[in-house]
Write an enzyme that holds these catalytic residues in place. Sequence first.
Site, PDB file in Angstrom:
ATOM      1  N   ASP A 153       0.853  -1.186   0.000  1.00  0.00           N
ATOM      2  CA  ASP A 153       0.000   0.000   0.000  1.00  0.00           C
ATOM      3  C   ASP A 153       0.890   1.238   0.000  1.00  0.00           C
ATOM      4  O   ASP A 153       1.994   1.218   0.558  1.00  0.00           O
ATOM      5  CB  ASP A 153      -0.907   0.020   1.234  1.00  0.00           C
ATOM      6  CG  ASP A 153      -1.934  -1.102   1.217  1.00  0.00           C
ATOM      7  OD1 ASP A 153      -2.386  -1.470   0.117  1.00  0.00           O
ATOM      8  OD2 ASP A 153      -2.280  -1.605   2.300  1.00  0.00           O
ATOM      9  N   ASP A 174      -7.090  -1.544  -4.533  1.00  0.00           N
ATOM     10  CA  ASP A 174      -8.148  -1.187  -3.581  1.00  0.00           C
ATOM     11  C   ASP A 174      -9.081  -0.135  -4.169  1.00  0.00           C
ATOM     12  O   ASP A 174     -10.303  -0.199  -3.993  1.00  0.00           O
ATOM     13  CB  ASP A 174      -7.533  -0.646  -2.286  1.00  0.00           C
ATOM     14  CG  ASP A 174      -6.671  -1.670  -1.574  1.00  0.00           C
ATOM     15  OD1 ASP A 174      -6.936  -2.875  -1.713  1.00  0.00           O
ATOM     16  OD2 ASP A 174      -5.716  -1.255  -0.888  1.00  0.00           O
TER      17      ASP A 174
END
Length: 207
Positions: A153, A174
């Site tokens: 991330d 995401d």
Amino acid sequence: MKASLRLLLLVATTVLVADQVTKYLAVSRLTDALDGREGVSRVTGFLTQHNLDNDPPPQGERRVTRPYRFIEDYWHFRYVENPGAAWGLFANLPDGVRRAFFHVVSVAALAFIFLMYRRTSLDQKMVRVALALITGGALGNFADRLIRGYVIDFIDWHWRNQPGMRWPTFNVADAAICVGVAFMLLDSLKVRRPEAVAAPLTQSPNP
């Protein structure tokens, strides 16, 4: 290949490639994991990088984060390794159990999404795009777990660093999943027109 499957393949592949390319850039620009490597060696390093907490890199080298402030107080790029699900769920499970759990869940989810896609009709264009986006996002994060055992991330949204005003760090996969879910919600809110009467009304005979 049917046009409907072409749409799924095109959108999902685009999301998957964009996700992995941006993750490579995050590792390259926000850490020192690939410093000193050139050409193919950089890609190899990206595909074989170790987890910072569980498997430190060889020769005592440590990757250090180099966050980039894209929009001060609101949007930063910050490298994070997430071994769990969203918001770090299940991150504390034993490594072997966690990997097996996420692999099974990912495969089952992808199979379910594909089944849903096959059952959609041609006029459900928004739903098909939504499912294709979700498929691409699921594949992007699944590839991370399969290769490394954790998800990369790097997008950090927050409001002036206020407590409780920070969105969990996320990635392109995401984002694609969230957009896909939003499209499905919007489609569910659409007003459905009642079907036209199949048989025409019979006319009364002339007097």
